[in-house]
Every structure is written in structure tokens, then in C-alpha cells.
Design a protein around this motif. Structure first.
Motif, short mmCIF file in Angstrom:
data_model
loop_
_atom_site.label_atom_id
_atom_site.label_comp_id
_atom_site.label_asym_id
_atom_site.label_seq_id
_atom_site.Cartn_x
_atom_site.Cartn_y
_atom_site.Cartn_z
N PHE A 37 0.86 -1.18 0.00
CA PHE A 37 0.00 0.00 0.00
C PHE A 37 0.89 1.23 0.00
O PHE A 37 2.05 1.17 0.43
N LYS A 38 0.35 2.34 -0.46
CA LYS A 38 1.05 3.62 -0.36
C LYS A 38 0.23 4.54 0.52
O LYS A 38 -0.95 4.79 0.27
N ILE A 39 0.84 5.02 1.58
CA ILE A 39 0.17 5.94 2.49
C ILE A 39 0.34 7.35 1.96
O ILE A 39 1.45 7.80 1.68
N GLY A 40 -0.77 8.05 1.80
CA GLY A 40 -0.73 9.41 1.30
C GLY A 40 -1.01 9.51 -0.19
O GLY A 40 -1.19 8.51 -0.88
N PRO A 41 -1.05 10.76 -0.71
CA PRO A 41 -1.49 11.00 -2.09
C PRO A 41 -0.35 10.92 -3.10
O PRO A 41 0.16 11.93 -3.59
N ASP A 42 0.06 9.72 -3.43
CA ASP A 42 1.15 9.50 -4.37
C ASP A 42 0.65 8.57 -5.46
O ASP A 42 0.15 7.49 -5.19
N TYR A 43 0.78 9.00 -6.73
CA TYR A 43 0.30 8.17 -7.84
C TYR A 43 1.44 7.54 -8.62
O TYR A 43 1.21 6.89 -9.64
N ILE A 44 2.70 7.71 -8.16
CA ILE A 44 3.85 7.13 -8.85
C ILE A 44 4.31 5.85 -8.17
O ILE A 44 4.51 4.80 -8.81
N ASP A 45 4.49 5.89 -6.85
CA ASP A 45 5.02 4.73 -6.12
C ASP A 45 4.18 3.45 -6.28
O ASP A 45 4.75 2.36 -6.36
N PRO A 46 2.83 3.53 -6.31
CA PRO A 46 2.07 2.28 -6.45
C PRO A 46 2.42 1.46 -7.68
O PRO A 46 2.36 0.23 -7.64
N ALA A 47 2.82 2.12 -8.77
CA ALA A 47 3.22 1.37 -9.97
C ALA A 47 4.51 0.60 -9.72
O ALA A 47 4.69 -0.52 -10.24
N PHE A 48 5.42 1.17 -8.95
CA PHE A 48 6.65 0.45 -8.58
C PHE A 48 6.32 -0.73 -7.67
O PHE A 48 6.89 -1.81 -7.80
N HIS A 49 5.39 -0.52 -6.73
CA HIS A 49 4.97 -1.62 -5.86
C HIS A 49 4.44 -2.79 -6.70
O HIS A 49 4.75 -3.95 -6.44
N ALA A 50 3.60 -2.46 -7.69
CA ALA A 50 3.03 -3.50 -8.54
C ALA A 50 4.12 -4.24 -9.32
O ALA A 50 4.05 -5.46 -9.51
N ASN A 59 -3.71 3.50 -2.53
CA ASN A 59 -3.39 4.51 -1.54
C ASN A 59 -4.32 4.43 -0.34
O ASN A 59 -5.51 4.13 -0.47
N LEU A 60 -3.77 4.72 0.84
CA LEU A 60 -4.52 4.86 2.08
C LEU A 60 -4.27 6.27 2.58
O LEU A 60 -3.13 6.63 2.87
N ASP A 61 -5.32 7.08 2.70
CA ASP A 61 -5.13 8.50 2.98
C ASP A 61 -6.09 8.96 4.07
O ASP A 61 -7.30 9.03 3.87
N SER A 62 -5.54 9.30 5.25
CA SER A 62 -6.39 9.65 6.38
C SER A 62 -7.00 11.04 6.26
O SER A 62 -7.99 11.33 6.94
N TRP A 63 -6.45 11.91 5.41
CA TRP A 63 -7.07 13.23 5.24
C TRP A 63 -8.28 13.16 4.32
O TRP A 63 -9.27 13.84 4.54
#
Length: 437
Positions: A37-50, A59-63
Motif C-alpha cells: 500500500f502507499k500511504i498518502g497522495p502518491d500516484y507514482i510509487d504504487p506502480a513500482f509496488h506492482a 493509496n490509504l489517505d487519512s485526510w
């Protein structure tokens, strides 16, 4: 039952992403099912995770997200053996005014999910002080538990020994120490890492990172430190991810790639069909679609090519005569009249909006956004409250069209980037995360 860890650090640039990718691939190579998972508003890192795990990362975003939605998204790890949640910025960094369920800080998610922390500590220019930093992070918020640390960029065996001894005296476990290693450096540009899909060598870099970390980190100890969490998959109430149409033409290539994975999943879960096309390949939206969506990305790096792709521009203009078109950030700029690149060259865009933007004098725009729609946009009515995030370096030269929304930052201050509407075309500088209930 998955074991779960949050990977965080005192600040950005310490090595969270590299360690996350290395651990994910190392455990996957050992036969474990790994979910990131990526915590916060990031749309680049999740592709690397995949790329590292072979599984979608969201993404998991508490705000921007309510607790029940975060828990529901996290429950998608039910079939995993290990969950690695990569934090953003420093562990406690967020906004001053809480959002839906927190400030957007990594610590919010760690506490909410009862996931322990693996801290990445860079002791460059330090020795025992690195232990003081780690102890401060451990003790700052009682409900956040630190499992241990991995040292990154240690200078020598003597340096490592000094730091290890200080951490042992502070009662903090050290799972490993990584010397500097240029072969696993990921290239960057002005909005962060160069996208995974643009790097043909990304799999090799991740594989080398996994080999390197395996050599220097006690993988068994890291795995044993992770919390065992039992989850049951369930729907995500309260996220309010509404598809903008039934058949969605989605621009998708190196210039248009900033899409939150949970948005696409939410659209599909609601029964929408997504049909991708490439503006860089001079393609237009499928004529059978009932809405077109241009996400953010790097159009400023491809402005000349986009301006020359007349088939794409004509097809989009024709589509917009009868059906909604929406653009986010980079997509919004392409819907405008002109885009001036970093070298001062002015490129004609699709002219669906009067917006003119420029990168010639870069200025960073960064932060959460809460928008109340003054006019409708695809999937959302007038008065809807949309939560999103803005991150770009462009300057508005002209924004003559009707304002789409009243937009505020996380403190409640009104900002000038209101978005625009002209005819069926709308656009915003913020990337939509969720609609308030």
C-alpha cells in the motif's frame, strides 16, 4: 492471516521506496504473497509496488478517506502473507487541520491499523545522534509502535558499529545496515521518481535491490516483527468513488498516467467500462464512449508532440461537442489553449478551455484540496465536496472560463486554482481522491 509492517522514516529521501521494493521482491522470491500500500497522495510509487509484487497497490489517505474506507481497502490483503505499507514524507508529517480521519500522516494509518513500523534511518554525518532520532520517533506518539530500524547509507564498519551500539542502548532493534550502492538508485524528475512504466530496466533494478537487501538485512527478523492481522475482504463504504460515465475513454501513456488505482477499481466496481487511448500515439477517444477523462502526467515533457498530433486534437474536439471531457492537472493543461514549456517554447493545445499555462517560471503548488463544485463535472453534481491533492510546477497565465469550484487548501484558505468549465469540458489542477459523504 497477513503479517503487516509500515515502512517509514524521519524525512523524505531517506530510502523508503527502495527498501519497500527490495523487501517486497525478496519475500516474493521466497514464495510469499506480498501486498503493498502507499500511504498518502502518491500516484507514482504504487506502480513500482506492482512491479515488485505483481499485485495492485492502492493509496490509504487519512485526510481524504474515512476510517471505514481505509479499513476496507486494507482488507484486500486478506489473501496475502505479508503487507508492506510505504509511508510518505516523515513519519508524523501531515497537515495542521485534520481531514476526514486524520492529518494525512503515515502515523495515522499505523495507529489506525495497529501496524508496527520499520524505520529507515540514514546516519550520514551522524553516529549516536541517529539513535536519538529513532528514539524520538518511537516515543513521540504512544500508540505508534516501532518494531526496529534498517540503517541506510552507512559509511563504514566502524560507523555502523557506533550507530548499532547507540540503538541497542536505546532498546531499538537493528535489522540491518546498508552501505551506499549506486546500482539501485532510481532516476528522478521534478514530480518524483521517473515512472515505472518508462523504465525498461525497472525489474532489474528491483531485483538488484532485493539481492542487496537480502545480503545486508535479516529478513527473518523483519518478518517476525510484523504484526499478524486477520482481515476479511469487504466493500469500501464512504469512499464515494463515482464513475464519470458508463463507458470511459481514458488517456493513458507516458504523458497521462497519474491515476489513483483505487479510482479505476471503484469505477469498474460500479460497472463502468474503461477504454484507454494514447494521445502520444495520435489516438483519440473511442467514439462509443460517453465520457473522456485525461489524467495528470507529464504533458510538459511532450508538449511539442501533443501539439503536432492533429488526429488526437481533432478527435477530442469533436468528442467534446456532444459529450463530457474532464482533465486533471496535466490533462487540464492539455485541454487549454497553450502550454509554454520549460524552455519558453509555446505549444498550442486542444483549445477546449481558455486556460494558458507555463513552465518557463516554475513554482511549486503542493497540498491537499477541498473543492465545492459551483458547476457540475462528470460524476459529480453542483455542491459536491471533493477531496483531492495538487502537485505541479506550472503557472496559470490566463484562466478565463467559468470557475468550476470554490477550492480550499487543508487550512481552509481559498486558493486561485478553481478549475474551469466551458461547454461539456471541465478541468481541475487537483487529482480527485474521494467525495465527501
Amino acid at each position: 492471516m497477513a503479517r503487516s509492517l509500515v515502512i517509514s522514516a524521519p524525512a523524505s529521501g531517506i530510502g523508503k521506496t527502495t527498501l519497500t521494493l527490495a523487501l517486497a521482491r525478496a519475500y516474493r522470491d521466497r514464495g510469499l504473497k506480498v501486498k503493498c500500500f502507499k500511504i498518502g497522495p502518491d500516484y507514482i510509487d504504487p506502480a513500482f509496488h506492482a512491479a515488485a509484487t505483481g499485485r495492485t497497490s492502492v493509496n490509504l489517505d487519512s485526510w481524504a478517506m474515512p476510517r471505514e474506507a481505509i479499513e476496507a481497502l486494507a482488507s484486500r490483503s486478506a489473501d496475502a502473507d505479508l503487507v508492506l505499507a510505504e509511508g510518505s514524507m516523515g513519519l508524523f508529517d501531515g497537515v495542521t487541520a485534520p481531514g476526514v480521519s486524520g492529518t494525512g500522516a503515515t502515523a495515522d494509518i499505523a495507529e489506525m491499523m495497529s501496524w508496527p513500523l520499520l524505520l529507515v534511518i540514514d546516519p550520514s554525518g551522524q553516529a549516536q545522534t541517529a539513535a536519538a532520532v529513532a528514539a524520538g520517533l518511537r516515543d513521540f506518539r504512544a500508540a505508534v509502535r516501532v518494531a526496529g530500524v534498517v540503517l541506510n547509507r552507512v559509511a563504514s564498519a566502524r560507523h555502523e558499529d557506533l550507530v548499532r551500539r547507540a540503538l541497542a542502548d536505546a532498546g531499538i532493534a537493528v535489522f540491518g545496515a546498508l552501505p551506499r550502492h549506486a546500482a539501485i538508485t532510481l532516476p528522478t524528475r521534478h514530480l518524483g521518481l521517473v515512472q515505472a512504466e518508462e523504465q525498461v530496466e525497472v525489474d532489474g533494478v528491483i531485483a538488484e535491490a532485493a539481492r542487496f537487501v537480502t545480503e545486508h538485512v535479516d529478513l527473518h527478523a523483519v518478518l517476525q516483527s510484523a504484526a499478524c492481522v486477520s482481515t476479511t475482504p469487504r466493500a469500501a463504504p464512504g469512499l464515494n468513488v463515482k464513475p464519470p460515465g458508463q463507458r470511459i475513454a481514458l488517456a493513458r501513456d507516458a504523458a497521462f498516467s497519474f491515476v489513483y488505482p483505487h479510482m479505476l477499481e471503484g469505477w469498474r466496481a460500479a460497472g463502468a467500462e474503461i477504454m484507454t487511448f494514447s494521445p502520444l500515439a495520435d489516438q483519440g477517444p473511442d467514439d462509443s464512449a460517453d465520457v473522456c477523462w485525461l489524467p495528470g502526467g507529464y504533458p510538459e515533457l511532450h508538449a511539442g508532440r501533443l501539439a503536432a498530433n492533429s488526429r488526437f486534437r481533432r478527435a477530442l474536439q469533436s468528442f467534446a461537442e456532444t459529450r463530457p471531457v474532464h482533465g486533471e492537472c496535466g490533462g487540464y493543461m492539455v485541454l487549454g489553449t497553450t502550454l509554454t514549456d520549460a524552455n519558453g517554447a509555446r505549444h498550442e493545445m486542444t483549445r477546449l478551455l481558455g486556460l494558458e499555462t507555463s513552465f518557463a517560471q516554475r513554482r511549486m503548488h503542493l497540498g491537499y484540496r477541498l473543492a465545492e463544485l459551483a458547476l457540475p463535472m462528470p460524476g459529480h453534481r453542483v455542491g459536491a465536496r471533493l477531496r483531492g491533492h495538487e502537485f505541479h510546477y506550472s503557472t496559470i497565465v490566463s484562466q478565463p472560463d467559468a470557475p468550476l469550484a470554490v477550492v480550499r487548501d487543508a487550512t481552509g484558505a481559498v486558493i486561485t486554482e478553481t478549475g474551469s468549465r466551458r461547454g461539456y469540458t471541465t478541468g481541475t489542477f487537483f487529482h480527485l481522491i474521494a467525495e465527501d459523504r
